[in-house]
Scaffold this motif. Sequence first.
Motif, short mmCIF file in Angstrom:
data_model
loop_
_atom_site.label_atom_id
_atom_site.label_comp_id
_atom_site.label_asym_id
_atom_site.label_seq_id
_atom_site.Cartn_x
_atom_site.Cartn_y
_atom_site.Cartn_z
N VAL A 149 0.83 -1.20 0.00
CA VAL A 149 0.00 0.00 0.00
C VAL A 149 0.87 1.26 0.00
O VAL A 149 0.65 2.19 -0.78
CB VAL A 149 -0.96 0.01 1.22
N VAL A 150 1.89 1.27 0.85
CA VAL A 150 2.77 2.44 0.92
C VAL A 150 3.50 2.63 -0.41
O VAL A 150 3.55 3.73 -0.97
CB VAL A 150 3.79 2.29 2.08
N TRP A 151 4.02 1.52 -0.94
CA TRP A 151 4.72 1.60 -2.22
C TRP A 151 3.77 2.08 -3.31
O TRP A 151 4.11 2.95 -4.12
CB TRP A 151 5.28 0.21 -2.56
N GLY A 152 2.56 1.54 -3.30
CA GLY A 152 1.56 1.94 -4.30
C GLY A 152 1.20 3.41 -4.18
O GLY A 152 1.11 4.13 -5.18
N ALA A 153 1.04 3.87 -2.93
CA ALA A 153 0.65 5.27 -2.73
C ALA A 153 1.74 6.21 -3.25
O ALA A 153 1.45 7.30 -3.72
CB ALA A 153 0.39 5.54 -1.25
N LEU A 154 3.00 5.75 -3.15
CA LEU A 154 4.09 6.60 -3.62
C LEU A 154 4.25 6.52 -5.14
O LEU A 154 4.58 7.51 -5.78
CB LEU A 154 5.40 6.19 -2.93
N GLU A 155 4.01 5.35 -5.68
CA GLU A 155 4.26 5.14 -7.12
C GLU A 155 3.05 5.43 -7.99
O GLU A 155 3.19 5.89 -9.13
CB GLU A 155 4.75 3.71 -7.36
N ALA A 156 1.88 5.13 -7.46
CA ALA A 156 0.67 5.21 -8.28
C ALA A 156 0.43 6.60 -8.90
O ALA A 156 0.06 6.69 -10.07
CB ALA A 156 -0.54 4.78 -7.48
N PRO A 157 0.64 7.70 -8.16
CA PRO A 157 0.35 9.01 -8.75
C PRO A 157 1.08 9.23 -10.07
O PRO A 157 0.51 9.76 -11.02
CB PRO A 157 0.84 9.99 -7.69
N GLY A 158 2.34 8.78 -10.16
CA GLY A 158 3.10 8.94 -11.37
C GLY A 158 2.50 8.15 -12.53
O GLY A 158 2.66 8.49 -13.69
N VAL A 159 1.82 7.05 -12.19
CA VAL A 159 1.20 6.22 -13.22
C VAL A 159 -0.17 6.80 -13.61
O VAL A 159 -0.55 6.79 -14.79
CB VAL A 159 1.03 4.77 -12.69
N ILE A 160 -0.90 7.31 -12.60
CA ILE A 160 -2.26 7.80 -12.86
C ILE A 160 -2.23 9.15 -13.57
O ILE A 160 -3.02 9.40 -14.49
CB ILE A 160 -3.04 7.92 -11.53
N ALA A 161 -1.30 10.04 -13.16
CA ALA A 161 -1.30 11.42 -13.68
C ALA A 161 -1.34 11.50 -15.20
O ALA A 161 -2.14 12.25 -15.76
CB ALA A 161 -0.11 12.19 -13.11
N PRO A 162 -0.52 10.72 -15.92
CA PRO A 162 -0.58 10.83 -17.39
C PRO A 162 -1.90 10.36 -17.97
O PRO A 162 -2.20 10.65 -19.13
CB PRO A 162 0.56 9.89 -17.84
#
Lengths: 357, 359
Positions: free
Chosen positions: A112-125
Amino acid sequence: MSDFRLWHYDGVTAVRRSVELRRTGEGFALEEPESGWTGTPVDWRDLTVVSMEGEHSAYGHRAIPGWRMGFSGQAPQDIAAHLPKAERYGRWIDRFGFWRAAGVFMLVAGLVVWGALEAPGVIAPLVPRGWENRMGDAMVGDFGGRFCHTPAGDAALRALAGQIDPRHEAREIALANIPMVNAVTLPGGRIILFDGLVQQAKSSDEVAGVLGHELGHVRHRDTMTGLIRQLGLSVVLGGAGGNAGGYLNGVLSLSYGRGAESAADGVAIDQMREAKISPAATAAFFERLGGKEEGAEARAMSWLSSHPLSAERRRRFAAAVTPGATYRPALDPAQWQALRTACATDPKVAKFWDNPF
Amino acid sequence: MDQERIGGDGFAFEGNWRAYAPIAFTNLLLTIVTLGIYRFWATTRTRRYLWANTRFIDDRLEWTGTGKELFLGFLMVVVLIGIPFLFLQFGAQALVLQGHAGLASILTLAAFVTIFYMVGLARFRALRYRLSRTWWHGIRGGSDDQGFGYGISYMWKSAVGSLALGLMIPWSMMSLWNERWNKMSFGPHSFEAAGDHGPVFKRFLLFYLLPFIIIALVGVAAVWGGSGLRGMGSGGPTTGMVLAFMLVPLLAYILFGIITLAFYAKFFREAVEGLSLTGLNFHFHARTKDWFLLFLGDIALVIATLGIGSIFLQYRHWKFFVIHMGVTGEIYTDELTQSRTKVSRHGEGLLDALDVGAF
């Protein structure tokens, strides 16, 4: 088993009864020999555990709030076999086993922590540009009338933008009448240079470097990533409670992250090379900002605080200077002068100190 | 036979920290690995232990609240307050950037007033929730009041309290305490709260003495620093002076803390003294020294264990509360019948989110 004594509350009054348990078909009934009182029959399956503390056990009834039956010590075998088991850590964890549950939770928490940190970079585009543009417009609008416009100043800004951003990736590049050494990238691909930065810069090449850096944030949609990260963290860390989550949230959302900053610097260097503008002035700018923190340069702190500055960043710009290459200034002296005086000479611009943030 | 005469303390705590330690440590571990979500179940386990080891007159208390309730209360707060405030925060920023600073400040003010109201509401609801989950002799407490009116009282009484250099604070605190408890009940009986703010007021005046004490301290420090100047020559005096002037704020800080404790100790004694339930009168015996030792112990425990000891604070505070509580009077258990108050399904989420205590 002679000292096994049951007590009972019927949930209607607070009278404590000393009872005996009489087995009936699927359950039992409680009776108080002393007073001749008899309770209604109870099914074994209706019993719930209320508390098990040391020597004291108390059971409740699924359908009758306040109905209690309890005893101290060990129940006789024939009764104990029918009594429900107590929950310890919670139903799921009890079923799963404490250590196994803790291990699984730890794994999930890490993801969850890893996802919360990484996901924004994937979702933003994936956020449509139109949405981001509208969002940025709604948030920022005309900046409260603080954009500086003079014919010569606008032309100078256009000339600078044309060199650093020839493909018009930024939707708008504007100069705002705010005396802070700063530049920001807003949602919707809008770059805003603050007048304080222009006044602090020693040449147009320095402004070009900062503009190139902000263009990097536009290209990589870092602002959107930051917004999503802030939203996500406030939800995830909300569970942690206390202030620790809030502080962490603030710190993490403050900057785009080291990777994004470094990538933005890369974009700045590329754009300057294309435009044949020397990165040497930007390196000197970093040195001035990072080198001394006193005197007139102290005002530079606001740019410093949002963009982690290091000797390495300065070296990177310095190393990008190609020996023997012919560079030309980003703006000619007349344009540079027009840009520097744009805010001071625009009669219609809203004054920053009249309506402070 | 159903009448019980109560002398002595009425309340007793029968737990011990060794028995509680496994609960505290497993709670800590599970809370960490679940990123904090387990804390609602952790709170429930702790309360179940504390209540079950608290004897009132002839029997133990029971805590019947569940972790799920607390979790749902928390989720409700996130949805009803957290998300709107997140948008409000972005919205206000956007309005300022667009030049509508006036509208932004109205919005922010509205948000502030709403939070203020919610704090009052939360205090009321937390007490109601805790009473409705506390059972004794198969009977529980509760309240039929929703607390909306109390929220309004909380706002205006707190505001009035801060007028006239805060001289009305003892009145507003006691009045709110009484208002809160007068709406609570146990079984069929209502609590009656008639705490008097008069006796508390004298203690409160100590706060106004503090500036004079500080001025006196500064004077002493100046003299001390000055004497050092004459005694030690040119090198030592500056250090002595600096040390003295650094000690003054520290001392002022500690004094402020002690005065607060002294005031609160008196306030809590008076407030509990005014509390009764049919034939039962409650008392609280802790004096300033006891509170002081409690907090000194807290600080020592947390520092000596590098923070881990904080998992025992809840235990320490509950034990302190119970061993200093007393009750006198008579209780008729056959007249103590089941409460008919409504039971709210969700826990003290608001209180949790706004981080305020129930007592």
